[in-house]
Design a protein around this motif. Sequence first.
Motif, PDB file in Angstrom:
ATOM      1  N   GLY A   8       0.798  -1.222   0.000  1.00 11.30           N
ATOM      2  CA  GLY A   8       0.000   0.000   0.000  1.00 11.30           C
ATOM      3  C   GLY A   8       0.831   1.271   0.000  1.00 11.30           C
ATOM      4  N   VAL A   9       2.026   1.222   0.574  1.00 14.68           N
ATOM      5  CA  VAL A   9       2.879   2.417   0.597  1.00 14.68           C
ATOM      6  C   VAL A   9       3.957   2.390  -0.478  1.00 14.68           C
ATOM      7  CG1 VAL A   9       2.460   2.925   3.024  1.00 14.68           C
ATOM      8  CG2 VAL A   9       4.431   1.517   2.395  1.00 14.68           C
ATOM      9  N   ASN A  10       4.173   1.233  -1.105  1.00 15.28           N
ATOM     10  CA  ASN A  10       5.181   1.105  -2.168  1.00 15.28           C
ATOM     11  C   ASN A  10       4.583   1.606  -3.486  1.00 15.28           C
ATOM     12  OD1 ASN A  10       6.767  -1.589  -3.932  1.00 15.28           O
ATOM     13  ND2 ASN A  10       7.661   0.358  -3.410  1.00 15.28           N
ATOM     14  N   ALA A  11       4.530   2.938  -3.609  1.00 20.62           N
ATOM     15  CA  ALA A  11       3.812   3.591  -4.709  1.00 20.62           C
ATOM     16  C   ALA A  11       4.283   3.174  -6.092  1.00 20.62           C
ATOM     17  CB  ALA A  11       3.916   5.112  -4.557  1.00 20.62           C
ATOM     18  N   ASP A  12       5.585   3.008  -6.288  1.00 22.28           N
ATOM     19  CA  ASP A  12       6.092   2.681  -7.628  1.00 22.28           C
ATOM     20  C   ASP A  12       6.186   1.174  -7.871  1.00 22.28           C
ATOM     21  OD1 ASP A  12       8.298   1.934  -6.128  1.00 22.28           O
ATOM     22  OD2 ASP A  12       9.684   3.348  -7.081  1.00 22.28           O
ATOM     23  N   ARG A  13       5.745   0.378  -6.911  1.00 29.39           N
ATOM     24  CA  ARG A  13       5.750  -1.087  -7.012  1.00 29.39           C
ATOM     25  C   ARG A  13       7.138  -1.661  -7.299  1.00 29.39           C
ATOM     26  NH1 ARG A  13       1.734  -0.801  -4.368  1.00 29.39           N
ATOM     27  NH2 ARG A  13      -0.356  -1.010  -5.150  1.00 29.39           N
ATOM     28  N   SER A  14       8.162  -0.993  -6.789  1.00 28.89           N
ATOM     29  CA  SER A  14       9.544  -1.424  -7.017  1.00 28.89           C
ATOM     30  C   SER A  14       9.979  -2.539  -6.072  1.00 28.89           C
ATOM     31  CB  SER A  14      10.485  -0.232  -6.837  1.00 28.89           C
ATOM     32  OG  SER A  14      10.452   0.208  -5.485  1.00 28.89           O
ATOM     33  N   GLY A  15       9.202  -2.739  -5.008  1.00 24.81           N
ATOM     34  CA  GLY A  15       9.608  -3.705  -3.998  1.00 24.81           C
ATOM     35  C   GLY A  15      10.509  -3.084  -2.943  1.00 24.81           C
ATOM     36  N   GLU A  16      10.725  -1.782  -3.056  1.00 25.25           N
ATOM     37  CA  GLU A  16      11.544  -1.019  -2.114  1.00 25.25           C
ATOM     38  C   GLU A  16      10.751   0.226  -1.716  1.00 25.25           C
ATOM     39  OE1 GLU A  16      15.030  -1.619  -1.231  1.00 25.25           O
ATOM     40  OE2 GLU A  16      14.635  -3.596  -2.093  1.00 25.25           O
ATOM     41  N   ILE A  17      10.860   0.624  -0.450  1.00 23.52           N
ATOM     42  CA  ILE A  17      10.185   1.854  -0.040  1.00 23.52           C
ATOM     43  C   ILE A  17      11.210   2.883   0.432  1.00 23.52           C
ATOM     44  CG2 ILE A  17       7.972   0.753   0.471  1.00 23.52           C
ATOM     45  CD1 ILE A  17       8.642   0.941   3.441  1.00 23.52           C
ATOM     46  N   SER A  18      10.857   4.130   0.209  1.00 21.82           N
ATOM     47  CA  SER A  18      11.721   5.260   0.546  1.00 21.82           C
ATOM     48  C   SER A  18      11.405   5.766   1.952  1.00 21.82           C
ATOM     49  CB  SER A  18      11.483   6.390  -0.455  1.00 21.82           C
ATOM     50  OG  SER A  18      10.164   6.904  -0.276  1.00 21.82           O
ATOM     51  N   ILE A  19      12.146   6.766   2.362  1.00 20.59           N
ATOM     52  CA  ILE A  19      11.905   7.401   3.667  1.00 20.59           C
ATOM     53  C   ILE A  19      10.487   7.962   3.729  1.00 20.59           C
ATOM     54  CG2 ILE A  19      12.527   9.440   5.036  1.00 20.59           C
ATOM     55  CD1 ILE A  19      15.450   8.850   4.391  1.00 20.59           C
ATOM     56  N   VAL A  20      10.060   8.620   2.659  1.00 21.01           N
ATOM     57  CA  VAL A  20       8.720   9.218   2.625  1.00 21.01           C
ATOM     58  C   VAL A  20       7.649   8.129   2.717  1.00 21.01           C
ATOM     59  CG1 VAL A  20       7.099  10.528   1.193  1.00 21.01           C
ATOM     60  CG2 VAL A  20       9.480  11.263   1.366  1.00 21.01           C
ATOM     61  N   GLU A  21       7.854   7.031   1.993  1.00 22.78           N
ATOM     62  CA  GLU A  21       6.888   5.930   2.041  1.00 22.78           C
ATOM     63  C   GLU A  21       6.880   5.268   3.420  1.00 22.78           C
ATOM     64  OE1 GLU A  21       6.827   4.457  -2.596  1.00 22.78           O
ATOM     65  OE2 GLU A  21       8.592   3.991  -1.381  1.00 22.78           O
ATOM     66  N   LEU A  22       8.049   5.133   4.039  1.00 21.77           N
ATOM     67  CA  LEU A  22       8.108   4.557   5.380  1.00 21.77           C
ATOM     68  C   LEU A  22       7.372   5.452   6.373  1.00 21.77           C
ATOM     69  CD1 LEU A  22       9.094   2.384   7.329  1.00 21.77           C
ATOM     70  CD2 LEU A  22      11.238   3.678   7.558  1.00 21.77           C
ATOM     71  N   GLN A  23       7.520   6.759   6.219  1.00 20.29           N
ATOM     72  CA  GLN A  23       6.819   7.684   7.105  1.00 20.29           C
ATOM     73  C   GLN A  23       5.305   7.507   6.979  1.00 20.29           C
ATOM     74  OE1 GLN A  23       7.275  11.949   6.425  1.00 20.29           O
ATOM     75  NE2 GLN A  23       7.221  12.308   8.631  1.00 20.29           N
TER      76      GLN A  23
END
Length: 182
Positions: free
Chosen positions: A19-34
Motif C-alpha cells: 500500500g505504501v510502495n507507490a512505484d511497485r519497485s519492492g523497495e520503499i523510501s523514507i517518505v513511504e516509510l513515514q
Amino acid sequence: MTLGAPPDADPQLWSWFLGVNADRSGEISIVELQRALDNGDWKPFDLDTIKLLMQLFDTERRGTIGFKQFSGIWWYIKDWQNLFRHFDRDRSGTIDAGELRDALAQFGYRLAPRLIELIERKYASPVTYSGGPLPGITFDRFVRACVVVKQITESFKRHDTNSDGWIQIDYDGFLEIVLSLP
C-alpha cells in the motif's frame, strides 16, 4: 510490476507494505516509510526518527528498504510501543522527565537530572494545544531519544579503553564522534 509475497510474510504486513510502495519497485523510501508508520495518535512519525530507522535497517545504504527490512522495522516499533506504554505511567500519551529517567535507568543509563532535562527538552513534542506545547516526549521522539542515548554511549565506550568513564580525544576525534551519530 506485480510483486509476490515472500513465503513467510505476514499477509497484513505485506498488504501494508504494498500500500505504501507507490512505484511497485519492492523497495520503499523514507517518505513511504513515514506514511506506513503510525505514531499512535494518527499523526505521521517525526521525519528525523524515520531517518534514524532507515539508517538502522538500510544495511546496504541504498536509501530504500525491502519487505524484510520493513518487517524488521515494524516489529521493532511494536516492541518500542510496548515499552512506551509501560513507562507512560500517567497515560498522557507522552513521556515526562520522571518517566524518561525511569525508562533510561531500566535500560542501564543512570543519568544526572540535568541530562534527563536536556534530553527531554531536545526531544520534547512539537505538538501544541491551545495553552502551549504539549508537555513531554511523543512516542516517535521517545524512540529516537533512547536510540541516540544508546548510540552515544556505545561510541563513548569504544573510546573509553580503560572502562573508567573517561576519554581523552582531540577536537577532530570529538567531531568525528558527533557527526557519526544520528
